[in-house]
Design a protein around this motif. Structure first.
Motif: not given
Length: 296
Positions: A55-61, A67-73, A142-149, A236-237
């Motif tokens: 999901f993170r790859q689809q949304l932010y390219g 993407a894995v590092l984002q989830l670790r953070r 989609t909204l819950l998985q997007d860290h911007k929200h 997703t976008r």
């Protein structure tokens, strides 16, 4: 004496059969829905973390490592954040996908004189269209998985509540790609599932049948995952936005295409992970579904 005995003999066995028969029929009619629901639950519980990376790859390219590092953070506490909507959505939509396909196929065969492929294709499209009723669950996921929200809402209820002020249409943002994906992927899945299994080695044990069903579902899922990957990128976008203009599918696709330097490699970023996830997911779904059909 014989006459009196005959009159007094209680029809217990006949009555019992009459009482049980409708319940057996009801279970038989619902088993495709139940098997689809259980197959979806099994799949989501196992593959959700992989889906989140994708999901993170689809949304932010971004690349898989990023993407894995984002989830670790985000931490383990947030790893399964957002699992409730896909769990609700997938268990419901897969129950409808398998159950409605079987019911509609039987109904159309009885009342419509068309070739078998046309009947099955129409049943698959109608089942996929019905699944789209539950688009709001996919939207909230989609909204819950997007860290911007993350700072706007922390659970499914809050996400639904945040969309409420924008009207019912906001819940169905991204409906067009969902309808397109559901309809055509269902047609291909149900049309090719049988022929693919026929080319696999003949199964003689329960374990071999399970392996064949996993391979069959996995190959189909992987193929469809790649084929409809750009559609899911656009969906997703579209669904990551809250409020504002409802942009058309072509307009959003063009925007993403320009953002990613007009390169297919950038558009399909994350497709390799989607391939493996779909291979595993649909292998689990198909194997679980077919296994449960045999034992229920």
């Amino acid at each position: 004496m014989d006459s009196e005995a005959h009159e007094k003999r209680p029809p217990i066995l006949t009555s019992s059969k009459q009482d049980i028969a409708p319940h057996i029929a009801n279970v038989s009619e619902m088993k495709h829905y139940l098997c689809g629901c259980c197959a979806a639950f099994n799949n989501i519980a196992i593959t959700f973390p992989i889906q989140k990376v994708l999901f993170r790859q689809q949304l932010y390219g971004i690349k898989t490592r990023d993407a894995v590092l984002q989830l670790r953070r985000d931490g383990f506490r947030n790893l399964y954040r957002g699992i409730l909507p896909p769990l609700m959505q997938k268990t419901t939509t897969l129950a409808l996908m398998f159950g409605l396909y079987e019911d509609l196929s039987c109904l159309l065969r009885k009342h419509v004189s068309t070739p078998e492929f046309a009947t099955c294709s129409l049943a698959a499209v109608l089942a996929g269209t019905t699944e789209a009723i539950f688009t709001p669950l996919e939207r909230v996921q989609t909204l819950l998985q997007d860290h911007k929200h993350h700072d706007k809402f922390t659970n499914t209820y809050q996400a639904f509540k945040a969309l409420k002020c924008h009207g019912i249409r906001e819940y169905y943002r991204g409906l067009v790609p969902v309808l397109f994906r559901n309809g055509f992927s269902n047609v291909l899945f149900f049309s090719l599932r049988g022929p693919i299994k026929e080319y696999l080695p003949t199964a003689t044990t329960h374990g071999a049948h399970l392996v064949n069903d996993f391979i069959c579902g996995g190959l189909l899922g992987a193929m469809l995952g790649i084929l409809f990957f750009p559609v899911n990128v656009v969906k997703t976008r579209m669904q990551s936005q809250i409020g504002g203009e409802f942009q058309s599918f072509p307009k959003v696709f063009q925007k993403i295409w320009l953002e990613r330097d007009r390169k297919l490699t950038n558009l399909f970023r994350g497709a390799h992970l989607n391939y493996h996830r779909s291979l595993i997911s649909w292998g689990i779904i198909n194997a679980t579904y077919e296994f449960l059909l045999k034992i229920i």
